[in-house]
Design a protein around this motif. Structure first.
Motif, short mmCIF file in Angstrom:
data_model
loop_
_atom_site.label_atom_id
_atom_site.label_comp_id
_atom_site.label_asym_id
_atom_site.label_seq_id
_atom_site.Cartn_x
_atom_site.Cartn_y
_atom_site.Cartn_z
N PHE A 184 14.53 1.69 3.40
CA PHE A 184 13.17 1.76 3.93
C PHE A 184 13.20 1.50 5.44
N CYS A 185 12.46 2.31 6.17
CA CYS A 185 12.49 2.24 7.63
C CYS A 185 11.07 2.45 8.18
N ILE A 186 10.73 1.71 9.23
CA ILE A 186 9.43 1.82 9.87
C ILE A 186 9.60 2.44 11.25
N LEU A 187 8.78 3.44 11.54
CA LEU A 187 8.81 4.10 12.84
C LEU A 187 7.52 3.80 13.59
N GLU A 188 7.67 3.56 14.88
CA GLU A 188 6.52 3.31 15.75
C GLU A 188 6.47 4.39 16.82
N ALA A 189 5.33 5.03 16.94
CA ALA A 189 5.12 6.03 17.99
C ALA A 189 4.23 5.42 19.06
N LEU A 190 4.81 5.16 20.23
CA LEU A 190 4.06 4.64 21.38
C LEU A 190 3.42 5.83 22.08
N VAL A 191 2.11 5.91 22.02
CA VAL A 191 1.38 7.08 22.51
C VAL A 191 1.31 7.06 24.03
N THR A 192 1.67 8.20 24.64
CA THR A 192 1.61 8.32 26.10
C THR A 192 0.48 9.23 26.55
N ASP A 193 0.13 10.22 25.74
CA ASP A 193 -1.04 11.04 26.06
C ASP A 193 -1.54 11.78 24.82
N ILE A 194 -2.82 12.08 24.85
CA ILE A 194 -3.49 12.76 23.74
C ILE A 194 -4.26 13.94 24.31
N GLU A 195 -3.95 15.12 23.82
CA GLU A 195 -4.65 16.33 24.27
C GLU A 195 -5.56 16.83 23.16
N LEU A 196 -6.79 17.12 23.52
CA LEU A 196 -7.79 17.61 22.57
C LEU A 196 -8.22 19.01 23.00
N LEU A 197 -8.15 19.97 22.09
CA LEU A 197 -8.59 21.34 22.35
C LEU A 197 -9.69 21.68 21.36
N LYS A 198 -10.90 21.87 21.89
CA LYS A 198 -12.06 22.21 21.06
C LYS A 198 -12.26 23.71 21.11
N LEU A 199 -12.20 24.36 19.94
CA LEU A 199 -12.42 25.80 19.86
C LEU A 199 -13.90 26.06 19.59
N SER A 200 -14.45 26.98 20.37
CA SER A 200 -15.88 27.27 20.23
C SER A 200 -16.17 28.68 20.72
N ARG A 201 -17.10 29.36 20.06
CA ARG A 201 -17.52 30.70 20.50
C ARG A 201 -18.20 30.64 21.87
N GLU A 202 -18.75 29.47 22.19
CA GLU A 202 -19.41 29.30 23.49
C GLU A 202 -18.39 29.04 24.60
N GLY A 203 -17.14 28.88 24.23
CA GLY A 203 -16.10 28.61 25.21
C GLY A 203 -15.25 27.42 24.78
N HIS A 204 -13.94 27.59 24.76
CA HIS A 204 -13.05 26.50 24.39
C HIS A 204 -13.06 25.43 25.48
N GLN A 205 -12.76 24.20 25.08
CA GLN A 205 -12.66 23.09 26.03
C GLN A 205 -11.39 22.30 25.72
N ARG A 206 -10.73 21.86 26.77
CA ARG A 206 -9.49 21.10 26.61
C ARG A 206 -9.52 19.90 27.55
N VAL A 207 -9.17 18.73 27.00
CA VAL A 207 -9.05 17.52 27.82
C VAL A 207 -7.77 16.80 27.44
N GLU A 208 -7.35 15.92 28.31
CA GLU A 208 -6.16 15.12 28.05
C GLU A 208 -6.43 13.67 28.46
N TRP A 209 -6.21 12.76 27.52
CA TRP A 209 -6.19 11.33 27.83
C TRP A 209 -4.76 10.96 28.16
N LYS A 210 -4.53 10.39 29.32
CA LYS A 210 -3.17 10.06 29.75
C LYS A 210 -3.08 8.58 30.09
N SER A 211 -2.02 7.94 29.58
CA SER A 211 -1.80 6.52 29.86
C SER A 211 -1.20 6.37 31.25
N GLN A 212 -1.89 5.57 32.09
CA GLN A 212 -1.43 5.34 33.45
C GLN A 212 -1.69 3.88 33.83
N GLU A 213 -0.61 3.12 33.96
CA GLU A 213 -0.71 1.73 34.42
C GLU A 213 -1.76 0.93 33.66
#
Length: 194
Positions: free
Chosen positions: A155-184
């Protein structure tokens, strides 16, 4: 950790894209919700320039960290030891939202919650308890029996230390993309071209 906006985003985007706390609270609810899109994301590792993708169950969420369980004999362990850079991907079909998380994956050997996680994982000791490692060719449907002793060893445990999260919203009105980035010790939001 402080959470600040680099620049405002369109008001039609999801509420949790305006606040990292709200986004992380939503991610944190995944382990307890069977149908949450983050509960079983695709986790992608790389070894020798070959990507390897697999579905994994998100077991727990800590501040800026995602917890997964695995068998230490799994090929993904070799991948992580060679290259800890990991991408975690899922898609929320109802919200038409792609979530792509970049993280540094590592093996946890000591942690205040280690015993609790092991107890959770060993509820299904069969997942870790056969004498053969995951991915081994089975001869004539002879699946080896699993034991608790072998499971505890593997049995083994893995930890993912998140450095950034990108969100892409698909929409007929126009897609949108943002990124949360860890900085200091802060999370900064950037608008991106969809």
């Amino acid at each position: 950790m402080h959470y600040t906006l680099h620049e405002p985003i369109m008001s039609s985007f999801f509420t949790y894209t305006t606040s990292f706390e709200i986004l992380w609270e939503w991610i944190s609810s995944a382990p307890s919700q069977q149908r949450h899109p983050m509960r079983a994301p695709t986790v992608i590792t790389t070894a020798y320039n070959i990507p390897n993708a697999r579905t994994m169950i998100l077991r727990d969420v800590l501040p800026n960290r995602l917890i997964f369980f695995t068998d230490k004999r799994s090929p993904k362990i070799h991948d992580i030891q060679k290259n800890p850079h990991t991408t975690i991907h899922t898609y929320d079909t109802k919200k038409k939202l792609q979530i792509r998380i970049r993280a540094q994956m590592s093996i946890i050997n000591e942690h205040p919650q280690w015993n609790r996680w092991q107890s959770m994982g060993l509820n299904r000791f069969q997942d870790y308890g056969t004498s053969l490692p995951p991915g081994t060719l089975i001869q004539q449907n002879n699946i080896p029996a699993a034991t608790m002793e072998i499971a505890k060893e593997n049995f083994c445990i893995l930890e993912a230390l998140v450095t950034d999260i990108e969100l892409l919203k698909l929409s007929r009105e126009g897609h949108q993309r943002v990124e949360w980035k860890s900085q200091e010790d802060s999370w900064i939001l950037h608008r991106l071209v969809p």
